[in-house]
Design a protein around this motif. Sequence first.
Motif, short mmCIF file in Angstrom:
data_model
loop_
_atom_site.label_atom_id
_atom_site.label_comp_id
_atom_site.label_asym_id
_atom_site.label_seq_id
_atom_site.Cartn_x
_atom_site.Cartn_y
_atom_site.Cartn_z
N THR A 26 -25.87 127.00 59.91
CA THR A 26 -24.42 127.16 59.87
C THR A 26 -23.78 126.31 60.95
O THR A 26 -24.45 125.88 61.90
CB THR A 26 -24.01 128.63 60.07
OG1 THR A 26 -24.46 129.05 61.37
CG2 THR A 26 -24.63 129.51 59.00
N ASP A 33 -17.46 121.69 64.94
CA ASP A 33 -18.91 121.64 64.94
C ASP A 33 -19.43 120.60 65.92
O ASP A 33 -18.69 119.73 66.39
CB ASP A 33 -19.41 121.30 63.53
CG ASP A 33 -18.86 119.98 63.03
OD1 ASP A 33 -19.56 118.95 63.13
OD2 ASP A 33 -17.70 119.95 62.57
N LYS A 236 -15.55 122.06 55.82
CA LYS A 236 -16.93 121.74 56.19
C LYS A 236 -16.99 120.30 56.72
O LYS A 236 -17.67 119.43 56.17
CB LYS A 236 -17.86 121.94 55.00
CG LYS A 236 -17.91 123.40 54.54
CD LYS A 236 -18.89 123.61 53.40
CE LYS A 236 -18.90 125.08 52.98
NZ LYS A 236 -19.85 125.32 51.86
#
Length: 342
Positions: A26, A33, A236
């Motif tokens: 994840t 991220d 994402k």
Amino acid sequence: MNFCSDNTTGVSPEILDALTQANTGTAMPYGEDELTAKVQKRFNEIFECETTVFLTSTGTSANALALDALTPSYGSIYCHKDSHINCDECGAPEMFCGGAKLITLPGPHGKLHPGELETALAATNDAVHHTQPAALSISQASEAGTIYGPAEIHHLSAVAKEYGLYFHMDGARFTNALCTVECSPAELTWKAGIDVLSFGATKNGAMNAEAIIFFNQKLAREVGYMRKRTGHLHSKMRFIAAQWDAFLTNDLWLNNARHANAMAQKLKCGLETIAGAELYFPVEANELFISLPENTLQALEDAGYGFYRWHDAGSPLIRLVTSFNTTEQDINGFIQTALEAS
């Protein structure tokens, strides 16, 4: 073999591998991220300065968001008449900027000239009836496949700064240009006066990876909101960042572009020997604009080769675009078919 565009090709294996690797475990969404942070640092290294970077997935969104940051709704954006933002983005820059106006200028070989720009700007005034000069945008490489060197960019920047314009570079094929000029990324951008670069990877081996790179960081303050508001903030984001990470590792970006440029030169050398062939522009990146006899074009089309006839369906002028995975066999076959028909 399809020479219509470098968008017809697939994805570099290294980038596909990176996407697979990113598809484990994840990661925080919306660019929070580790890969996105890593790519930001890499851009700082490549351009030798602190930058503010916004990743996106299309060149149109990169250009439109960048220009929105530079231009008020009552502003004017100066660009070449054949530029991508003028001819091929369906009014996206004007829409994102809330109605700003594109002012198009002529220029040989697809490039703007400082004299033309200065003449146009000198004719403006601050009357409320007119849009006001706000930004200058150039394509690197140009829509004619030609390249602005650092000195040319600097001269345009001097005019732009004199009249208070910010300077944007549409770098859909920035790496192809960089490999030809053989200077540093910094010298071809902010050191020459560029405020913001739309840096493209998609045409050079990525799947869907673009970046808006602000060298003038004060201009980036509201871009994050606009990227979200216009639907270009990927949840994402690590999958966009993964492509950039692989692209900028082990010189993949440079090697891909060098190969595409070399294939264009090989194509040029083979085709210009044909009787009646005429090159329209210097071949400086990975695009070739050439006029060939109609029977030659017909033979190539009959053999299954893809290319665009430029301007209209009956034109003998065609555009050929080579890519990171164009092979010498592809080039030799095209040239041989053309020679046999001539």
